[in-house]
Scaffold this active site. Structure first.
Site, mmCIF file in Angstrom:
data_model
loop_
_atom_site.group_PDB
_atom_site.id
_atom_site.type_symbol
_atom_site.label_atom_id
_atom_site.label_comp_id
_atom_site.label_asym_id
_atom_site.label_seq_id
_atom_site.Cartn_x
_atom_site.Cartn_y
_atom_site.Cartn_z
ATOM 1 N N CYS A 179 5.370 105.386 97.893
ATOM 2 C CA CYS A 179 4.788 104.501 96.880
ATOM 3 C C CYS A 179 3.441 103.945 97.323
ATOM 4 C CB CYS A 179 5.746 103.359 96.551
ATOM 5 S SG CYS A 179 6.116 102.255 97.937
ATOM 6 N N ARG B 274 1.310 105.628 99.764
ATOM 7 C CA ARG B 274 0.378 106.581 100.361
ATOM 8 C C ARG B 274 0.706 108.013 99.940
ATOM 9 N NH1 ARG B 274 -0.588 105.488 105.350
ATOM 10 N NH2 ARG B 274 0.469 103.475 105.331
ATOM 11 N N SER C 33 1.533 100.410 107.641
ATOM 12 C CA SER C 33 2.249 100.094 106.411
ATOM 13 C C SER C 33 1.762 98.789 105.799
ATOM 14 C CB SER C 33 3.756 99.987 106.686
ATOM 15 O OG SER C 33 4.286 101.216 107.123
ATOM 16 N N GLU D 285 7.712 98.078 108.956
ATOM 17 C CA GLU D 285 8.839 98.423 108.079
ATOM 18 C C GLU D 285 9.441 99.755 108.506
ATOM 19 O OE1 GLU D 285 8.960 100.849 105.540
ATOM 20 O OE2 GLU D 285 6.905 101.558 105.388
ATOM 21 N N GLN E 184 10.847 108.478 105.793
ATOM 22 C CA GLN E 184 9.983 109.272 104.926
ATOM 23 C C GLN E 184 9.257 110.369 105.703
ATOM 24 O OE1 GLN E 184 7.953 105.810 103.499
ATOM 25 N NE2 GLN E 184 9.120 105.719 101.590
ATOM 26 N N GLY F 42 18.376 104.384 93.100
ATOM 27 C CA GLY F 42 18.010 105.133 94.298
ATOM 28 C C GLY F 42 17.962 104.259 95.532
ATOM 29 N N MET G 170 15.460 102.631 96.973
ATOM 30 C CA MET G 170 14.757 101.360 96.824
ATOM 31 C C MET G 170 15.631 100.342 96.100
ATOM 32 S SD MET G 170 11.773 101.800 98.270
ATOM 33 C CE MET G 170 10.428 100.862 97.579
ATOM 34 N N SER G 171 16.383 100.797 95.105
ATOM 35 C CA SER G 171 17.268 99.885 94.377
ATOM 36 C C SER G 171 18.397 99.394 95.272
ATOM 37 C CB SER G 171 17.828 100.583 93.135
ATOM 38 O OG SER G 171 16.794 100.875 92.225
#
Length: 437
Positions: A50, A52, A109, A114, A120, A200, A202-203
């Site tokens: 989200c 980069r 970041s 983080e 990722q 997903g 993030m949620s």
């Protein structure tokens, strides 16, 4: 050959530009193949998050290879080169290697330290391996970057107390609610009617932090209710209602706080949708999706406040100062790991000579062994032949071990080149050993 990275991030481009370059996993194979089809690109790997988009490549010629990547980005995003270029950064070789190490460690970041970026980068490596777009060089680099990211987190306190994009989003909601009440502080979310759109990773993190910050309940919306229900079972102490996206309008009408984090090509919430609702109270929207889930025109709707990932900076700055010293400690580890990779890279210069030396000695071994076996006659058993074969191979490996180790050991390039020339001359090998430029 050169390693290069071309990309953009939250530091160089706003979300309205970043979302145009986002590459979802379902189109990753095609994107990697398009890059590899260029004659200048030998290996390629893509990091798309989200905050980069970065393309790491091994190229024949740095200028031509980087130009190929820039052309790819322009074509993929639909942006003219003159509009895209101001947002792009480019790093060559040593700088590209150092940049990847910093990224994987979480030092580049939005949220310093983080941990999600490490996962990722692992995913970037896995996709590169699955789609056969990376070879021995980028595979080695990515493996070392992941190892470095783990080392930084285990040997420093960088990850202690670190926030993520999801936790920053929840803190932003707390901060904005507090400010709306005249308090410059994080307030409890206990009285808020909260919805989360998407089920997903993030949620999942959003639900985790909402529960920690006092949320009394959450409506979880997703395209498939089954996936939402599966996620909800991981939070037995947080009352969660699972609904389909058909109920989104109802939630926008009744909720006071809505988080969105779902993979979409176009916004699912815009001004027209909100204006059509019969709302009686204020609504705060926080969008951490890229591409964005919420259109920018919602700012025009009365009683609605909307925030995206770029607005998280306000929360991040409240947490960063105390972590800067730890980050400086981590930089020392990154320098060490970068040096180790470059030493390995430099040692590749010796590979062509080593291969020719090994081939030359193997040719001699086979020739002399054949002569010896022919003199032994038919009485020499197959088992005895295997023993002699293994003996001669072992002797060659023993002879080669020390010179090969010395040729590949860390040393000044001039010293290695001199040693290679000596080996080439002594063993009468072919001239013109390939080198790394």
């Amino acid at each position: 050959m050169h390693i290069a990275v071309v990309g953009l991030s939250h530091r160089t481009a706003p979300v309205e530009v970043r979302e145009k370059l986002s590459i979802p996993e379902q189109t990753m194979e095609e994107s990697l193949q398009n890059l590899r089809n260029h004659e200048q690109v030998l290996e390629a790997s893509i990091l798309s998050t989200c905050n980069r988009l970065e393309i790491y490549t091994l190229v024949r010629n740095p200028d031509l290879g980087i130009a190929a990547v820039r052309d790819f980005l322009s074509g993929h995003s639909g942006l003219e080169s003159r509009d895209l270029s101001p947002h792009l950064f480019t790093y060559h070789h040593d700088e590209a290697i150092a940049h990847l190490m910093r990224v994987t460690a979480g030092l580049d970041s939005l949220v310093l330290g983080e941990g999600q970026i490490l996962s990722q980068v692992k995913k970037m490596m896995r996709l590169g391996q699955e789609h056969k777009s990376i070879g021995p060089i980028l595979n080695r680099l990515l493996t070392q970057a992941v190892s470095t990211g783990k080392r930084v987190r285990s040997e420093t306190n960088l990850s202690t107390g670190a926030v993520s994009v999801s936790s920053a989003a929840v803190e932003l909601a707390q901060l904005k609610l507090g400010q709306s009440r005249g308090q410059d502080a994080l307030v409890t979310l206990e009285t808020e009617q909260i919805a989360v759109v998407g089920a997903g990773r993030m949620s999942r993190l959003l639900l985790q932090h909402l529960q920690a910050k006092g949320a009394s309940g959450v409506v979880l919306l997703n395209r498939t209710i089954e996936r939402a229900s599966a996620l909800a079972t991981d939070f037995p102490n947080l009352p969660i209602q699972c609904r389909g996206l058909d109920d989104l309008d109802q939630c926008l009408s009744t909720c006071s706080l809505v988080f969105t984090s779902t993979a979409v090509d176009d916004p699912i919430i815009d001004a027209n949708r909100l204006n059509a609702l019969n709302r009686r109270s204020s609504l705060r929207l926080i969008d951490i999706g890229v591409p964005r889930n919420i259109a920018s025109d919602v700012h025009e709707v009365s009683g609605v406040e909307s925030h995206d990932v770029d607005d998280l900076q306000e929360v991040v700055e409240r947490n960063q100062e105390a972590r800067q010293q730890v980050a400086r400690e981590a930089e020392g580890l990154l320098l060490e790991e970068g040096r180790l990779f470059l030493e390995w890279w430099d040692s590749l210069e010796a590979v062509p000579t080593i291969n020719r030396l090994r081939a030359s000695l193997e040719e001699i071994r086979v020739e002399e062994l054949t002569k010896a076996l022919s003199r032994m006659g038919p009485d020499f058993s197959a088992r005895e032949r295997k023993v002699v074969e293994a003996l001669t191979k072992g002797m060659i490996n023993k002879i080669l071990h020390t010179p090969v180790t010395q040729l590949r050991s860390p040393q000044q390039r001039s010293e290695r080149q001199q040693a290679l020339q000596v080996v080439e001359k002594i063993f009468d090998l072919e001239s013109g050993a390939a080198t790394q430029d």
